[in-house]
Design a protein around this motif. Structure first.
Motif, PDB file in Angstrom:
ATOM      1  N   GLY A  90       0.826  -1.207   0.000  1.00  0.00           N
ATOM      2  CA  GLY A  90       0.000   0.000   0.000  1.00  0.00           C
ATOM      3  C   GLY A  90       0.855   1.249   0.000  1.00  0.00           C
ATOM      4  O   GLY A  90       0.579   2.216  -0.713  1.00  0.00           O
ATOM      5  N   ALA A  91       1.934   1.237   0.801  1.00  0.00           N
ATOM      6  CA  ALA A  91       2.821   2.398   0.851  1.00  0.00           C
ATOM      7  C   ALA A  91       3.456   2.630  -0.517  1.00  0.00           C
ATOM      8  O   ALA A  91       3.522   3.762  -1.013  1.00  0.00           O
ATOM      9  N   ALA A  92       3.909   1.549  -1.155  1.00  0.00           N
ATOM     10  CA  ALA A  92       4.493   1.680  -2.493  1.00  0.00           C
ATOM     11  C   ALA A  92       3.441   2.197  -3.462  1.00  0.00           C
ATOM     12  O   ALA A  92       3.688   3.117  -4.250  1.00  0.00           O
ATOM     13  N   LEU A  93       2.231   1.636  -3.370  1.00  0.00           N
ATOM     14  CA  LEU A  93       1.164   2.002  -4.301  1.00  0.00           C
ATOM     15  C   LEU A  93       0.783   3.464  -4.166  1.00  0.00           C
ATOM     16  O   LEU A  93       0.633   4.173  -5.165  1.00  0.00           O
ATOM     17  N   LEU A  94       0.661   3.961  -2.922  1.00  0.00           N
ATOM     18  CA  LEU A  94       0.178   5.339  -2.817  1.00  0.00           C
ATOM     19  C   LEU A  94       1.230   6.343  -3.272  1.00  0.00           C
ATOM     20  O   LEU A  94       0.905   7.463  -3.636  1.00  0.00           O
ATOM     21  N   HIS A  95       2.503   5.909  -3.298  1.00  0.00           N
ATOM     22  CA  HIS A  95       3.522   6.792  -3.869  1.00  0.00           C
ATOM     23  C   HIS A  95       3.558   6.687  -5.397  1.00  0.00           C
ATOM     24  O   HIS A  95       3.752   7.685  -6.079  1.00  0.00           O
ATOM     25  N   SER A  96       3.364   5.463  -5.918  1.00  0.00           N
ATOM     26  CA  SER A  96       3.442   5.340  -7.378  1.00  0.00           C
ATOM     27  C   SER A  96       2.179   5.920  -8.023  1.00  0.00           C
ATOM     28  O   SER A  96       2.233   6.468  -9.115  1.00  0.00           O
ATOM     29  N   VAL A  97       1.050   5.807  -7.297  1.00  0.00           N
ATOM     30  CA  VAL A  97      -0.181   6.346  -7.870  1.00  0.00           C
ATOM     31  C   VAL A  97      -0.089   7.879  -7.949  1.00  0.00           C
ATOM     32  O   VAL A  97      -0.652   8.510  -8.839  1.00  0.00           O
ATOM     33  N   ALA A  98       0.709   8.458  -7.052  1.00  0.00           N
ATOM     34  CA  ALA A  98       0.922   9.908  -7.104  1.00  0.00           C
ATOM     35  C   ALA A  98       1.641  10.274  -8.397  1.00  0.00           C
ATOM     36  O   ALA A  98       1.318  11.273  -9.041  1.00  0.00           O
ATOM     37  N   VAL A  99       2.625   9.441  -8.771  1.00  0.00           N
ATOM     38  CA  VAL A  99       3.360   9.714 -10.012  1.00  0.00           C
ATOM     39  C   VAL A  99       2.427   9.581 -11.203  1.00  0.00           C
ATOM     40  O   VAL A  99       2.419  10.428 -12.109  1.00  0.00           O
ATOM     41  N   THR A 100       1.599   8.525 -11.202  1.00  0.00           N
ATOM     42  CA  THR A 100       0.687   8.330 -12.327  1.00  0.00           C
ATOM     43  C   THR A 100      -0.325   9.474 -12.409  1.00  0.00           C
ATOM     44  O   THR A 100      -0.625   9.974 -13.487  1.00  0.00           O
ATOM     45  N   ALA A 101      -0.836   9.877 -11.253  1.00  0.00           N
ATOM     46  CA  ALA A 101      -1.864  10.924 -11.254  1.00  0.00           C
ATOM     47  C   ALA A 101      -1.285  12.258 -11.698  1.00  0.00           C
ATOM     48  O   ALA A 101      -1.915  13.008 -12.434  1.00  0.00           O
ATOM     49  N   THR A 102      -0.062  12.570 -11.235  1.00  0.00           N
ATOM     50  CA  THR A 102       0.495  13.891 -11.510  1.00  0.00           C
ATOM     51  C   THR A 102       1.217  13.936 -12.853  1.00  0.00           C
ATOM     52  O   THR A 102       1.111  14.908 -13.588  1.00  0.00           O
ATOM     53  N   ARG A 103       1.998  12.888 -13.135  1.00  0.00           N
ATOM     54  CA  ARG A 103       2.863  12.953 -14.305  1.00  0.00           C
ATOM     55  C   ARG A 103       2.521  11.926 -15.375  1.00  0.00           C
ATOM     56  O   ARG A 103       3.226  11.833 -16.373  1.00  0.00           O
ATOM     57  N   VAL A 144      10.528   6.345  -7.626  1.00  0.00           N
ATOM     58  CA  VAL A 144      10.837   5.028  -8.194  1.00  0.00           C
ATOM     59  C   VAL A 144      11.753   4.268  -7.236  1.00  0.00           C
ATOM     60  O   VAL A 144      11.546   3.078  -6.955  1.00  0.00           O
ATOM     61  N   ILE A 145      12.769   4.979  -6.691  1.00  0.00           N
ATOM     62  CA  ILE A 145      13.666   4.317  -5.733  1.00  0.00           C
ATOM     63  C   ILE A 145      12.872   3.882  -4.501  1.00  0.00           C
ATOM     64  O   ILE A 145      13.033   2.777  -3.997  1.00  0.00           O
ATOM     65  N   ASN A 146      12.002   4.768  -4.032  1.00  0.00           N
ATOM     66  CA  ASN A 146      11.120   4.427  -2.908  1.00  0.00           C
ATOM     67  C   ASN A 146      10.372   3.125  -3.194  1.00  0.00           C
ATOM     68  O   ASN A 146      10.345   2.208  -2.389  1.00  0.00           O
ATOM     69  N   ASN A 147       9.803   3.045  -4.402  1.00  0.00           N
ATOM     70  CA  ASN A 147       9.034   1.858  -4.753  1.00  0.00           C
ATOM     71  C   ASN A 147       9.897   0.611  -4.833  1.00  0.00           C
ATOM     72  O   ASN A 147       9.494  -0.460  -4.390  1.00  0.00           O
ATOM     73  N   LEU A 148      11.087   0.778  -5.421  1.00  0.00           N
ATOM     74  CA  LEU A 148      11.968  -0.390  -5.525  1.00  0.00           C
ATOM     75  C   LEU A 148      12.344  -0.880  -4.138  1.00  0.00           C
ATOM     76  O   LEU A 148      12.318  -2.086  -3.868  1.00  0.00           O
ATOM     77  N   LEU A 149      12.682   0.057  -3.233  1.00  0.00           N
ATOM     78  CA  LEU A 149      13.074  -0.354  -1.885  1.00  0.00           C
ATOM     79  C   LEU A 149      11.908  -1.001  -1.147  1.00  0.00           C
ATOM     80  O   LEU A 149      12.054  -2.046  -0.522  1.00  0.00           O
ATOM     81  N   LEU A 150      10.731  -0.365  -1.241  1.00  0.00           N
ATOM     82  CA  LEU A 150       9.569  -0.927  -0.542  1.00  0.00           C
ATOM     83  C   LEU A 150       9.243  -2.322  -1.049  1.00  0.00           C
ATOM     84  O   LEU A 150       8.979  -3.230  -0.269  1.00  0.00           O
ATOM     85  N   THR A 151       9.293  -2.500  -2.384  1.00  0.00           N
ATOM     86  CA  THR A 151       8.950  -3.829  -2.896  1.00  0.00           C
ATOM     87  C   THR A 151      10.048  -4.836  -2.551  1.00  0.00           C
ATOM     88  O   THR A 151       9.759  -6.016  -2.340  1.00  0.00           O
ATOM     89  N   THR A 152      11.313  -4.375  -2.473  1.00  0.00           N
ATOM     90  CA  THR A 152      12.374  -5.305  -2.067  1.00  0.00           C
ATOM     91  C   THR A 152      12.142  -5.753  -0.627  1.00  0.00           C
ATOM     92  O   THR A 152      12.239  -6.945  -0.314  1.00  0.00           O
ATOM     93  N   ILE A 153      11.828  -4.796   0.258  1.00  0.00           N
ATOM     94  CA  ILE A 153      11.558  -5.172   1.655  1.00  0.00           C
ATOM     95  C   ILE A 153      10.384  -6.148   1.692  1.00  0.00           C
ATOM     96  O   ILE A 153      10.425  -7.170   2.374  1.00  0.00           O
ATOM     97  N   LEU A 154       9.353  -5.806   0.906  1.00  0.00           N
ATOM     98  CA  LEU A 154       8.175  -6.684   0.842  1.00  0.00           C
ATOM     99  C   LEU A 154       8.596  -8.096   0.450  1.00  0.00           C
ATOM    100  O   LEU A 154       8.223  -9.082   1.084  1.00  0.00           O
ATOM    101  N   ALA A 155       9.403  -8.191  -0.599  1.00  0.00           N
ATOM    102  CA  ALA A 155       9.812  -9.516  -1.085  1.00  0.00           C
ATOM    103  C   ALA A 155      10.622 -10.252  -0.022  1.00  0.00           C
ATOM    104  O   ALA A 155      10.447 -11.452   0.184  1.00  0.00           O
TER     105      ALA A 155
END
Lengths: 653, 213
Positions: free
Chosen positions: A255-268, A352-363
Motif C-alpha cells: 500500500g505504501a508503495a502504491l500510494l507513492h506510485s499512484v501519485a506519479v501516475t496521477a500527476t505525471r 521510483v527508488i522508494n518503490n523499488l526499496l519498498l517492494t524489495t523489503i516486501l519480497a
C-alpha cells in the motif's frame, strides 16, 4: 429466527453479487447497454444486506444465543458486553463475515461516490468487486457458516480466548480488516482499468483516495496490534516478526508503495503499468495473508480455526483471483503506452527508488515468512526469526528513509543536485548532532539503533522542509499530510532506536517490602491481594515507583480465567505501565516463588523502555498524515467539480 | 488412499481446472478484442510465474502437512553431557556417563507439578516391572515436592537428576513434560516419545528396547 434470517440475507446478497457480475460482464462484452444501470444498485444492496447479516451475528452474540454453534464456542453469558460484541469477530467464521461485509460496503461506497471514472471502467470495477464477493460468499456459506445451529443448545458457552478479552481486540481486528479488504477496491480498479484499457491520470486520481483510505486503516490496525501485543502478552516487545504480523506488514508495504506510485501516475502520467501491478499485488497479499493464517500453513498466536479443507478452498479462490488478475496484467500491460519520461534526479526518480526499496523489503519479508515452507519441501526444518528480518529489512528501511529526505524536496521531471544539497544543511546538521551526542553520551549502542536514531534526526528536520518559507495557511492539505506522515516515520524510528539501544531490564524474586532499582526509579513492592473481575480472578500486585520525589502506583495483575464448559483454564498477565515523557516503566507480576527463608516472594519483571511510546505515536502521525492527504484529495475533487460546473454555466451564457 | 485424500485430489483437480478455465477465458477475451494474440512481453508474465511457484509450495504444504511435534535433534546421537544432583533425598542423582552401561533404558523427563506425569505413572511402573531400567530428570522441582510425588504415585526410577533451570531439558531438545527418551546400551538416544506414554504403547516400547540389546 435471527440466525436463519442472517443466513437468508447472506444467500440473497450472494445472489445480488452474482447478478451484478453477470450484468456487468454482459454490458462490457457489448450486450444490453441498459444492464449497466443494474450494476450500481445491486452493488449497493449487496453491501447493505451483508452488513445487516453481520449486525444480526452481533445481535446473536449480544443475546448470548447458545443454540448457535459459533456463539456457544466463542462466547459466554458472563462475559462483559464489550467482549460479547467483539466475540462476533474473534473467531474464524465471524471474521470472514466481517471480511465480506467490508468487501460489500467498499463496493457499495464505490458505486455511490465514484463519479470520476469513465462509465465502462466503473462498471468493470464493480463487476470485479462483485466477483471477489461472490467467491468469499461461497467460502462462507459452504465451509464456514457462522449461523449454524446446534441440535441441542448447551446451557452456556465456552467463552472467548482470554488473551483476546481486551479492549484492544474490539478495535484492532476490524481496523486491520478495513485496511486489508479496502485494498480490494484498488484491486478491482486495476482489473477494471485493465479490462477497459483506461490506465492514466484520471484512473490514478480516482483510485488514490481509496488507496489512502485503506492504508490509513492498515496503519492504525498494525499500530494498535503492536501496542496490544506489547501490553497484553507481557513480553514487552512491540514487534515479533511473527508470521501473522508479517502478513499484515506485507500489504502495508504494498500500500505504501502504491500510494507513492499512484501519485506519479496521477500527476505525471508515468509508471502506469507498475501502479496497476502494485494495486493487484496489494490485495493479493491480503488474501495470501488470510490464507496463510487460516489454513494452518504457518502456526502462530493468531491461528484460530486451522483447517486444511478451508485452506484448499481459499487457495482455489486466490488462484482464480490473483491468477486471473495477473494473467490479465500480462496480456494487457504490454499494450499500455509508455508514460512520460523523467530524469533520475527528480521527484519521480526518488519515488521510483522508494518503490523499488519498498517492494524489495516486501519480497524479503515474504521470503522470510514462507521460507520455512519451502525449506521443508526440500527436507530441512528451519524457522526464520528476528535476526534475519532485522538484518535484511533494517538497512533497507534506513536507506528508504534517506530517500524520503530527498524526495519531497525535489522538483518533478528534473532537478539539480547542487540545489538539492542547498536545501539540506539543517537536516544534515541535525543528524550529525544526534550522532555526536549518541557517540559521546550513549555508551555502547548497536550499529542499527545508532544509525536509526541518526537517520530519525535527519528525517525529522528534512520532513518539515517542504513547509519552510510557505504561507502555512495556504499550504494544501496533501502537503501537510505528507509532512506529518514523514515526520511520523522519524518519530517512530527514533522510538524504535531508543528502545532497543537503552532498554533496562530487571528480573527479581521480590518479597513485600523489597525495593528494586531500575533506570532511576526506586520501585517498592508493597504486596499482593486477590481481586475478582467480571469473569476471572486475579492476583494484583501493588508497587510504588519513585523518581525525583514524585511517586506513582503500579498495579500489575496475574489473571486466571476459569475453564468454561470443559475448556482448560487460562492465565494471562496484565502488565502495569507508567508512561512518562521519557519512556515507559513496564511491570509484570509473575509466579509466586517460595524462597529459602520461607517468605512469600513473587517474580517481578521490570523494564524501563525509553521513548517506546514514540513508536505508536509515530504510527498515529503516519495515519493522521494519510488522512489529511485523503481529505485534501477529496477537497480537490470538490473544487474541480465546482470549476467544471462554472465552466459549463459559462458555456451556456 | 483414504476418503480424505481422494477428496483432496478431487478438489485439487477442480482448482487447477478452474485456473486453466480462467486463464483461457482471459486469453479469449483478449484475443477477440485485439484480433489476435497480444504482442507478448514475456517479462510481464513474471508475476504470474512467481505466483505459480508460491502456490506450488502452498499446495505441497497442504498435501503434506507439517509435523506438529518437534522431534529432538539428538536422535541417533549420544546423550549431551550433564551431571545432575539428586532431586530428592534417598534417590541418586543422574550423570550422562551412567547411561552407557550396556543396558538399553528409558530416561523420563517429568515434574511433580505436572498432572499428566501422574497419569503416566502406572505405565512407567509396568515398564519397570518388565525389567527395564528407568532414570528420571525432574524439571524445575523442589526436593519435598518430588518426595511427595514419588510417595503418591510410586517410584519407578533408579536415579533422578534435578534440573532446576531446565538446562538439561533444553539441551536434550525436549519441549515439555512428560517426555521419554529411549537410550540404547551405548548411551545413544534412539527415540523420543512426547507426552504421556499410553497403556497400549507399553508392549511396543519393551519390544524396541529388546531389539536394541
Amino acid at each position: 429466527m435471527i440466525a436463519e434470517l442472517g443466513l437468508a440475507l447472506l444467500w440473497i446478497a450472494a445472489a445480488l453479487a452474482c447478478l451484478s457480475l453477470v450484468a456487468g460482464t454482459i454490458y462490457l462484452r457489448g450486450g444490453q447497454k441498459d444492464l449497466a444501470a443494474l450494476v450500481r444498485p445491486t452493488s449497493v444492496a449487496q453491501g447493505v444486506l451483508t452488513a445487516l447479516a453481520f449486525a444480526l451475528l452481533i445481535a446473536l452474540f449480544v443475546r448470548s444465543d447458545m443454540s448457535v454453534e459459533l456463539v456457544a464456542r466463542n462466547s459466554n453469558s458472563l462475559k462483559p458486553m464489550l467482549f460479547k460484541v467483539a466475540g462476533a469477530w474473534g473467531n474464524h467464521e465471524g471474521s470472514m463475515l466481517l471480511w465480506l461485509t467490508i468487501l460489500g460496503i467498499s463496493g457499495a461506497l464505490v458505486a455511490i461516490f465514484e463519479k470520476r471514472l469513465r462509465e465502462d471502467t466503473l462498471i468493470a470495477t464493480l463487476a470485479a468487486q462483485a466477483a471477489l464477493s461472490l467467491g468469499f460468499f461461497a467460502f462462507l456459506i459452504f465451509s464456514s457458516n457462522p449461523f449454524k445451529r446446534l441440535p441441542v443448545a448447551p446451557p452456556d458457552g465456552q467463552g472467548l480466548n482470554p488473551l483476546l478479552q481486551d479492549p484492544g481486540l474490539a478495535f484492532h481486528p476490524p481496523t486491520l480488516y478495513v485496511g486489508y479488504v479496502g485494498l480490494s477496491v484498488a484491486f478491482s480498479f486495476a482489473v477494471g482499468a485493465l479490462i477497459t484499457r483506461e490506465i492514466g491520470p484520471a484512473f490514478a486520481r480516482a483510485m488514490r483516495p481509496w488507496v489512502l483510505g485503506s492504508w490509513i486503516f492498515l496503519t492504525l490496525g498494525i499500530t494498535a496490534g503492536s501496542y496490544w501485543a506489547y501490553y497484553e502478552l507481557g513480553w514487552g516487545g512491540w514487534w515479533f516478526w511473527d508470521p501473522v504480523e508479517n502478513v499484515s506488514l506485507i500489504p502495508w508495504l504494498a500500500g505504501a508503495a502504491l500510494l507513492h506510485s499512484v501519485a506519479v501516475t496521477a500527476t505525471r502520467n508515468a509508471l502506469r503499468a507498475w501502479t496497476v501491478m502494485l494495486a493487484v499485488i496489494g490485495f493479493s497479499m491480503s488474501m495470501v495473508g488470510t490464507f496463510i493464517v487460516r489454513s494452518g500453513l504457518l502456526t502462530s498466536v493468531h491461528s484460530f480455526a486451522v483447517d486444511p479443507e478451508r485452506g484448499t478452498f481459499l487457495l482455489a479462490l486466490m488462484a482464480i483471483y490473483i491468477g486471473g488478475a495477473l494473467t490479465l496484467f500480462a496480456l494487457r500491460a504490454g499494450t499500455v503506452a509508455e508514460g512520460k519520461k523523467f530524469a533520475l534526479l527528480s521527484r519521480e526518480g526518488s519515488l521510483v527508488i522508494n518503490n523499488l526499496l519498498l517492494t524489495t523489503i516486501l519480497a524479503l519479508v515474504l521470503l522470510g515468512t514462507l521460507y520455512p515452507i519451502v525449506a521443508e519441501a526440500l527436507g530441512e526444518k528451519i524457522s526464520v526469526g528476528p535476526p534475519y528480518y532485522n538484518k535484511v529489512a533494517g538497512p533497507l528501511a534506513l536507506i528508504l528513509c534517506l530517500v524520503m529526505v530527498a524526495g519531497p524536496l525535489l522538483a518533478w521531471r528534473k532537478d539539480d543536485g547542487q540545489k538539492l544539497w542547498a536545501r539540506l544543511p539543517m537536516a544534515v546538521f541535525a543528524g550529525a548532532l544526534v550522532l555526536v551526542l549518541l557517540v559521546i553520551f550513549g555508551g555502547r549502542i548497536g550499529i542499527l539503533p545508532l544509525l536509526g536514531m541518526t537517520v530519525a534526526g535527519v528525517v525529522a528536520v528534512a520532513s518539515l522542509a517542504p513547509l519552510w518559507g510557505r504561507n502555512l495557511r495556504r499550504t494544501p492539505l496533501p502537503t501537510w499530510g505528507m509532512v506529518i506522515a514523514h515526520f511520523g516515520v522519524a518519530v517512530a524510528l527514533a522510538g524504535m532506536g531508543a528502545e532497543s539501544a537503552f532498554i533496562k531490564e530487571r528480573l527479581v524474586a521480590a518479597a513485600p517490602g523489597d525495593t528494586i532499582k531500575v533506570a532511576g526509579y526506586e520501585v517498592l513492592f508493597k504486596g499482593v491481594r486477590p481481586v475478582a473481575g467480571p469473569n476471572y480472578t486475579a492476583i494484583e500486585g501493588t508497587l510504588i515507583a519513585t523518581s525525583g520525589g514524585a511517586s506513582h502506583v503500579l498495579k500489575p495483575e496475574s489473571r486466571m480465567f476459569p475453564g468454561l464448559m470443559g475448556t482448560a483454564p487460562t492465565e494471562t498477565n496484565e502488565a502495569a505501565l507508567l508512561t512518562r515523557p521519557g519512556g515507559q516503566l513496564y511491570v509484570v507480576l509473575g509466579q509466586p516463588v517460595a524462597g529459602a527463608d520461607g517468605a512469600d516472594r513473587y517474580q517481578l519483571r521490570l523494564w524501563w523502555k525509553p521513548l517506546v511510546w514514540w513508536i505508536w505515536l509515530g504510527g498515529a502521525l503516519i495515519a493522521l498524515g494519510a488522512a489529511l492527504s485523503m481529505l485534501g484529495r477529496a477537497q480537490l475533487l470538490t473544487l474541480w467539480r465546482a470549476r467544471r460546473a462554472r465552466k459549463d454555466r459559462d458555456r451556456w451564457k | 488412499m483414504t476418503d480424505r485424500e481422494i477428496m483432496f485430489f478431487v478438489k485439487l483437480a477442480l482448482f487447477l481446472l478452474s485456473v486453466c478455465v480462467v486463464g483461457y477465458l482471459a486469453y479469449r477475451v483478449q484475443s477477440r478484442r485485439d484480433g489476435g494474440p497480444a504482442k507478448g512481453n514475456l517479462v510481464l508474465f513474471a508475476p504470474l510465474a512467481i505466483m505459480g511457484l508460491l502456490f506450488g509450495a502452498f499446495v505441497y504444504r497442504l498435501t503434506v502437512p507439517g509435523e506438529t511435534l518437534i522431534q529432538s535433534q539428538w536422535i541417533n546421537k549420544p546423550m549431551p553431557l550433564f551431571d545432575l544432583p539428586p532431586a530428592t533425598a534417598g534417590v541418586e542423582g543422574l550423570k550422562s556417563s551412567q547411561l552407557a552401561d550396556g543396558r538399553p533404558r528409558l530416561v523420563n523427563v517429568f515434574a511433580s507439578w505436572c498432572i499428566p506425569c501422574r497419569a503416566e505413572a502406572p505405565q512407567l511402573e509396568a515398564l519397570k516391572a518388565a525389567g527395564i531400567p528407568i532414570d528420571g530428570i525432574a524439571i524445575r522441582d523442589r526436593p519435598d515436592d518430588v518426595a511427595q510425588f514419588l510417595n503418591e504415585v510410586g517410584n519407578p526410577f533408579d536415579r533422578i537428576g534435578s534440573d532446576v533451570q531446565s538446562s538439561v531439558q533444553i539441551a536434550l531438545g525436549s519441549s515439555g513434560v512428560p517426555e521419554t527418551f529411549l537410550i540404547d546400551g551405548k548411551g545413544i538416544i534412539r527415540e523420543q516419545i512426547q507426552g504421556v506414554i499410553l497403556q497400549e504403547q507399553v508392549p511396543e516400547i519393551i519390544a524396541r528396547l529388546e531389539a536394541m540389546k
